[in-house]
Write a protein that holds these residues in place. Structure first.
Motif, PDB file in Angstrom:
ATOM      1  N   ASP A  68      74.245   7.407   2.598  1.00  0.00           N
ATOM      2  CA  ASP A  68      73.417   9.080   2.165  1.00  0.00           C
ATOM      3  C   ASP A  68      72.323   9.112   1.508  1.00  0.00           C
ATOM      4  O   ASP A  68      71.746   9.733   0.895  1.00  0.00           O
ATOM      5  CB  ASP A  68      74.398   9.735   1.760  1.00  0.00           C
ATOM      6  N   SER A  69      71.604   7.674   1.497  1.00  0.00           N
ATOM      7  CA  SER A  69      70.208   7.490   0.984  1.00  0.00           C
ATOM      8  C   SER A  69      69.249   8.059   2.113  1.00  0.00           C
ATOM      9  O   SER A  69      69.435   7.894   3.279  1.00  0.00           O
ATOM     10  CB  SER A  69      69.888   6.261   0.416  1.00  0.00           C
ATOM     11  N   PRO A  70      68.332   9.031   1.613  1.00  0.00           N
ATOM     12  CA  PRO A  70      67.094   9.332   2.496  1.00  0.00           C
ATOM     13  C   PRO A  70      66.568   8.168   3.354  1.00  0.00           C
ATOM     14  O   PRO A  70      66.082   7.108   2.557  1.00  0.00           O
ATOM     15  CB  PRO A  70      66.282  10.319   1.795  1.00  0.00           C
ATOM     16  N   LEU A  71      66.142   8.223   4.662  1.00  0.00           N
ATOM     17  CA  LEU A  71      65.305   7.291   5.137  1.00  0.00           C
ATOM     18  C   LEU A  71      63.915   7.200   4.450  1.00  0.00           C
ATOM     19  O   LEU A  71      63.578   8.363   4.385  1.00  0.00           O
ATOM     20  CB  LEU A  71      65.320   7.443   6.724  1.00  0.00           C
ATOM     21  N   PRO A  72      63.559   6.180   4.605  1.00  0.00           N
ATOM     22  CA  PRO A  72      61.706   6.199   3.904  1.00  0.00           C
ATOM     23  C   PRO A  72      60.927   6.992   5.177  1.00  0.00           C
ATOM     24  O   PRO A  72      61.088   6.863   6.158  1.00  0.00           O
ATOM     25  CB  PRO A  72      61.610   4.724   4.138  1.00  0.00           C
ATOM     26  N   ASP A  73      60.049   7.669   4.473  1.00  0.00           N
ATOM     27  CA  ASP A  73      59.025   8.365   5.187  1.00  0.00           C
ATOM     28  C   ASP A  73      57.660   7.770   5.378  1.00  0.00           C
ATOM     29  O   ASP A  73      56.644   8.405   5.585  1.00  0.00           O
ATOM     30  CB  ASP A  73      58.831   9.732   4.804  1.00  0.00           C
ATOM     31  N   LYS A  74      57.633   6.524   4.923  1.00  0.00           N
ATOM     32  CA  LYS A  74      56.050   5.985   4.818  1.00  0.00           C
ATOM     33  C   LYS A  74      56.367   4.523   5.591  1.00  0.00           C
ATOM     34  O   LYS A  74      57.421   4.285   5.992  1.00  0.00           O
ATOM     35  CB  LYS A  74      55.668   5.502   3.507  1.00  0.00           C
ATOM     36  N   TRP A  75      55.203   3.793   5.803  1.00  0.00           N
ATOM     37  CA  TRP A  75      55.249   2.439   6.566  1.00  0.00           C
ATOM     38  C   TRP A  75      56.148   1.670   5.510  1.00  0.00           C
ATOM     39  O   TRP A  75      55.752   1.537   4.191  1.00  0.00           O
ATOM     40  CB  TRP A  75      53.866   1.990   6.680  1.00  0.00           C
ATOM     41  N   VAL A  76      56.800   0.698   6.055  1.00  0.00           N
ATOM     42  CA  VAL A  76      57.525  -0.077   5.284  1.00  0.00           C
ATOM     43  C   VAL A  76      57.786  -1.554   6.062  1.00  0.00           C
ATOM     44  O   VAL A  76      57.659  -1.625   7.003  1.00  0.00           O
ATOM     45  CB  VAL A  76      59.047   0.330   4.923  1.00  0.00           C
ATOM     46  N   SER A  77      58.201  -2.538   5.194  1.00  0.00           N
ATOM     47  CA  SER A  77      58.546  -3.886   5.774  1.00  0.00           C
ATOM     48  C   SER A  77      60.182  -3.896   5.660  1.00  0.00           C
ATOM     49  O   SER A  77      60.722  -3.375   4.529  1.00  0.00           O
ATOM     50  CB  SER A  77      58.041  -4.771   4.827  1.00  0.00           C
ATOM     51  N   ILE A  78      60.628  -4.430   6.576  1.00  0.00           N
ATOM     52  CA  ILE A  78      62.448  -4.418   6.713  1.00  0.00           C
ATOM     53  C   ILE A  78      62.766  -6.058   6.569  1.00  0.00           C
ATOM     54  O   ILE A  78      62.102  -6.581   7.616  1.00  0.00           O
ATOM     55  CB  ILE A  78      62.914  -3.637   7.743  1.00  0.00           C
ATOM     56  N   LYS A  79      63.617  -6.368   6.066  1.00  0.00           N
ATOM     57  CA  LYS A  79      64.290  -7.618   5.991  1.00  0.00           C
ATOM     58  C   LYS A  79      65.696  -7.560   6.234  1.00  0.00           C
ATOM     59  O   LYS A  79      66.208  -6.722   5.770  1.00  0.00           O
ATOM     60  CB  LYS A  79      64.100  -8.345   4.773  1.00  0.00           C
ATOM     61  N   GLY A  80      66.268  -8.517   7.225  1.00  0.00           N
ATOM     62  CA  GLY A  80      67.481  -8.280   7.498  1.00  0.00           C
ATOM     63  C   GLY A  80      67.870  -9.301   8.520  1.00  0.00           C
ATOM     64  O   GLY A  80      66.937 -10.161   9.128  1.00  0.00           O
TER      65      GLY A  80
END
Length: 265
Positions: free
Chosen positions: A232-244
């Motif tokens: 239930d955390s809000p999705l980011p609204d800016k450009w991001v780096s994602i690691k997974g």
């Protein structure tokens, strides 16, 4: 008074589950085999992959692979899954071990070096990448299934004192390949699609796909669990780096993050 009694019952049930889980953990810990007591010949991940060229392969001899744990279920993701990566090189391969074991990060924390004994296990490489486990039949086809708890602990053995922080492979959406499946990757310059703007990471108690876009319009799915701590955390609204960890479903690549800190502004 009834509400108070109901509250006490809930608390007692949680306490009982915690005590039972602790007893199971301590009891099973004594049964973990020592590395020195087990024999076998080490295989490379390349040899493991080659064994799947004609389909599901069963190992009948005493062989093993060594690798590092790159998954973590501490935030509620990767439930019943342990992802292993051979090393931190840019060409490293990875594999998935599905298991009935709960709280896998207590046994196999991120960065732990492990030895996976392959005798009597099966390996296959289909859409989601290399997968090792027991086999079951589904509609007449063989598939890799979960390892029972005790089998997991017998076949997947931590190497005492051997830890290493595995950094992600740096990729973009155009140079992802199947060799990256079940390994840790990092993709820069991604933004949530307008169709998901303002939403949470997941719908409660549901596996939820959120689509992120690169500047050139290419997109990738981020697979989130509705049971994760951060659902239930809000999705980011800016450009991001994602690691997974990279996976693949019906020819489309997906990333699965381990915790919120895998996403950085």
């Amino acid at each position: 008074m009834e509400q108070q009694n109901l509250f006490m019952i809930k608390i007692n049930n949680k306490s009982l589950l915690f005590i039972l889980a602790t007893i199971l953990f301590l009891g099973c810990d004594k049964q973990l085999p020592a590395i020195e007591a087990l024999e076998g010949t080490q295989l490379s991940f390349a040899a493991l992959k080659d064994s799947t060229k004609i389909g599901i392969y069963r190992f009948r001899t005493s062989v093993y692979v060594e690798a590092y744990v790159v998954s973590s279920d501490t935030s509620g993701h990767f439930f019943g899954k342990i992802v292993l990566q051979e090393n931190d090189s840019d060409t490293a391969l990875g594999l998935l071990v599905a298991t009935d074991l709960f709280e896998t990060s207590l046994w196999y924390p991120e960065g732990q070096k492990v030895r996976l004994y392959l005798k009597d296990l099966y390996v296959d490489q289909k859409t989601l990448g290399l997968s090792v486990g027991h086999v079951f039949s589904s509609f007449g086809n063989l598939a890799i299934g979960r390892l029972p708890i005790l089998f997991t602990q017998e076949q997947l053995v931590p190497i005492s004192g051997a830890f290493k922080s595995i950094g992600p492979k740096k990729r973009n959406l155009l140079n992802l390949s199947d060799n990256d499946l079940q390994t840790l990757v990092k993709i820069d310059s991604l933004i949530i699609g307008p169709e998901s703007s303002g939403l949470y990471f997941a719908n409660e108690k549901e596996e939820t796909i959120r689509v992120f876009y690169a500047p050139d319009g290419q997109k990738i799915n981020i697979n989130n669990s509705g049971y994760a701590d951060f659902w239930d955390s809000p999705l980011p609204d800016k450009w991001v780096s994602i690691k997974g960890v990279l996976s693949k479903v019906r020819s489309k690549y997906e990333l699965e993050i381990r915790y919120l800190s895998d996403i950085q502004n």
